[in-house]
Design a protein around this motif. Sequence first.
Motif, short mmCIF file in Angstrom:
data_model
loop_
_atom_site.label_atom_id
_atom_site.label_comp_id
_atom_site.label_asym_id
_atom_site.label_seq_id
_atom_site.Cartn_x
_atom_site.Cartn_y
_atom_site.Cartn_z
N GLY A 114 -12.00 9.91 8.12
CA GLY A 114 -12.79 11.04 8.59
C GLY A 114 -12.43 11.47 10.00
N TYR B 58 -14.93 6.30 5.37
CA TYR B 58 -15.23 7.51 6.15
C TYR B 58 -14.67 7.41 7.57
N THR C 198 -24.56 7.18 3.22
CA THR C 198 -23.75 6.68 2.11
C THR C 198 -24.62 6.50 0.87
#
Length: 241
Positions: free
Chosen positions: A91, A87, A60
């Motif tokens: 994700g 995420y 990150t």
Amino acid sequence: MRIRFFNTYEPVTTLYRDLGSFMSSTGHHMDIVMSKAVYRDGRDLDGAVGKLSGVKIIKTFSIGLHPNQKIAKALIMMLYTVQAAFYSLFGPKVDLNVFLTQPPLFNLWGYVLKLIRRQPYYCVAMDIYPQQMVANGLMRAEAWFTQVLDWLSSLALRKAEGVIVIGRCMAERVRAIGVAPERIHFIPNWIDERLVFPVAPEDNLLRREGGLDGKFVVLYAGKMGLSHRFDDILNVAEQLR
């Protein structure tokens, strides 16, 4: 099986190196979500596990901050928390999420992912927040904010599929919080006994390089921070003068 690990910095490079090698050799996949911020020079996670098949490192943004000051460290953790949460929520799905100690209380996000994305999670309890902050005198146990954080921390551990502890004393603390004994797994601090093992004094390179041959040596090798009691080591040194 795909397992995703969360922790802010790279001090656990050794863990990822050994675990990544095992995961890669057994055909499993391992995702590591951490910040680009460099916690300590010389911790090359990319070099340790980046070339292993089945291992993916997701870093990150840290906007160039270095965790050498409290404010910068707090900002890095905040940025990491937001990005890692985004995420993991939108994700790729994984079979298991594993949360280490940092950022504090981020393991509560594992419970959210369990409810929303039906992903189980494990917690690795190296420290327990805010109990550690209270023990270090940084928070008051009787404060309502501390009690709320304590309840949330306990909830995250109780709802986990499993809690990994690195010591028997920590196992007792986790049981006291209300984690079922069958969900507690005691795994001592990682060490490769093929690389680290006892040697005879005359074969000890550290003694030779330090000019310590023939001398009685008491050595402390480890971290030294707010949670460690340096007075104990000084007392031992005074008794052994």
